[in-house]
Write an enzyme that holds these catalytic residues in place. Structure first.
Site, short mmCIF file in Angstrom:
data_model
loop_
_atom_site.label_atom_id
_atom_site.label_comp_id
_atom_site.label_asym_id
_atom_site.label_seq_id
_atom_site.Cartn_x
_atom_site.Cartn_y
_atom_site.Cartn_z
N LYS A 1 69.84 -51.50 16.72
CA LYS A 1 69.94 -51.59 18.17
C LYS A 1 69.46 -50.32 18.88
CE LYS A 1 73.53 -55.12 18.11
NZ LYS A 1 74.90 -55.47 18.54
N TYR B 1 69.19 -64.12 22.99
CA TYR B 1 70.65 -64.20 23.18
C TYR B 1 71.07 -65.39 24.03
CZ TYR B 1 71.25 -59.71 20.91
OH TYR B 1 71.28 -58.69 19.98
N THR C 1 82.58 -55.65 13.85
CA THR C 1 81.86 -55.44 15.10
C THR C 1 82.40 -54.22 15.84
OG1 THR C 1 81.44 -57.82 15.26
CG2 THR C 1 81.15 -56.55 17.26
N ASN D 1 77.12 -51.05 18.81
CA ASN D 1 77.58 -51.04 17.42
C ASN D 1 76.47 -50.91 16.38
OD1 ASN D 1 76.53 -53.64 17.42
ND2 ASN D 1 78.52 -54.61 17.66
N HIS E 1 72.65 -55.43 14.45
CA HIS E 1 72.95 -56.87 14.53
C HIS E 1 72.78 -57.42 13.13
CE1 HIS E 1 72.57 -61.13 15.63
NE2 HIS E 1 71.56 -61.15 14.78
N GLU F 1 66.64 -66.62 13.69
CA GLU F 1 66.38 -65.28 14.20
C GLU F 1 65.15 -64.66 13.54
OE1 GLU F 1 71.08 -64.47 15.19
OE2 GLU F 1 70.21 -63.52 13.41
#
Length: 166
Positions: A38, A78, A120, A141, A144, A155
């Site tokens: 991320k 998303y 998470t 975090n 993913h 994905e």
């Protein structure tokens, strides 16, 4: 007459290639997962450390690229969360800076990767997990990880064409 025969041969060859690709893909179900490093982890220069943990965890990188998601692409990725109150903030966050998208391969890939990344919430993540090591917060975090074999394939297909997988 020769042109029709040539076209027919080309179509047959294309159909054989597609059947081979479909068979190879079906054999991979359960053996791949999708991950993104991320934005905050990319900005913090944690790419190498995260990839090291992934490889040491026995995963093979099948495909990987650095990309700056547009708001449109992040919204599409998303969309499953579009009714949730955090959706807009999540989309904006994922567009802040580049991410690293990757397909990983290993037997039992989804579950093993979920174990490697940890909970998470990094406060709940086990010691030695990616999130315990690199996550800043529940919202930021670090990585993913796909939550099912079906989503891993969806994905992976969202981010990579067949030609980008090795």
């Amino acid at each position: 007459m020769g042109t029709n025969r040539l076209e027919g041969e080309m179509i047959d060859q294309e159909n054989k290639m597609m059947a081979k690709f479909k068979k190879e893909r079906e054999e991979k179900i359960g053996n791949i997962t999708f991950t993104m490093i991320k934005p905050e982890a990319v900005v913090a220069n944690n790419i190498g450390g995260i990839l090291k943990m992934i490889e040491e965890g026995g995963f093979r990188i099948v495909a990987m690229k650095k990309v700056h998601l547009s708001k449109e692409r992040a919204s599409e990725f998303y969309a499953v969360h579009s009714e949730r109150p955090f959706y807009g903030e999540l989309v904006d966050y994922m567009c802040e800076s580049p991410i690293i998208a990757a397909i990983l391969e290993k037997d039992n890939a989804v579950l093993d990767f979920r174990t490697l990344i940890g909970a998470t919430n990094p406060a709940d993540a086990a010691e030695g997990t990616i999130r315990a090591e690199f996550a800043e917060s529940l919202a930021k975090n670090a990585v993913h990880g796909s939550d099912s074999d079906e989503n891993a394939n969806i994905e992976a297909d969202f981010h990579f064409s067949a030609e980008e997988r090795f």
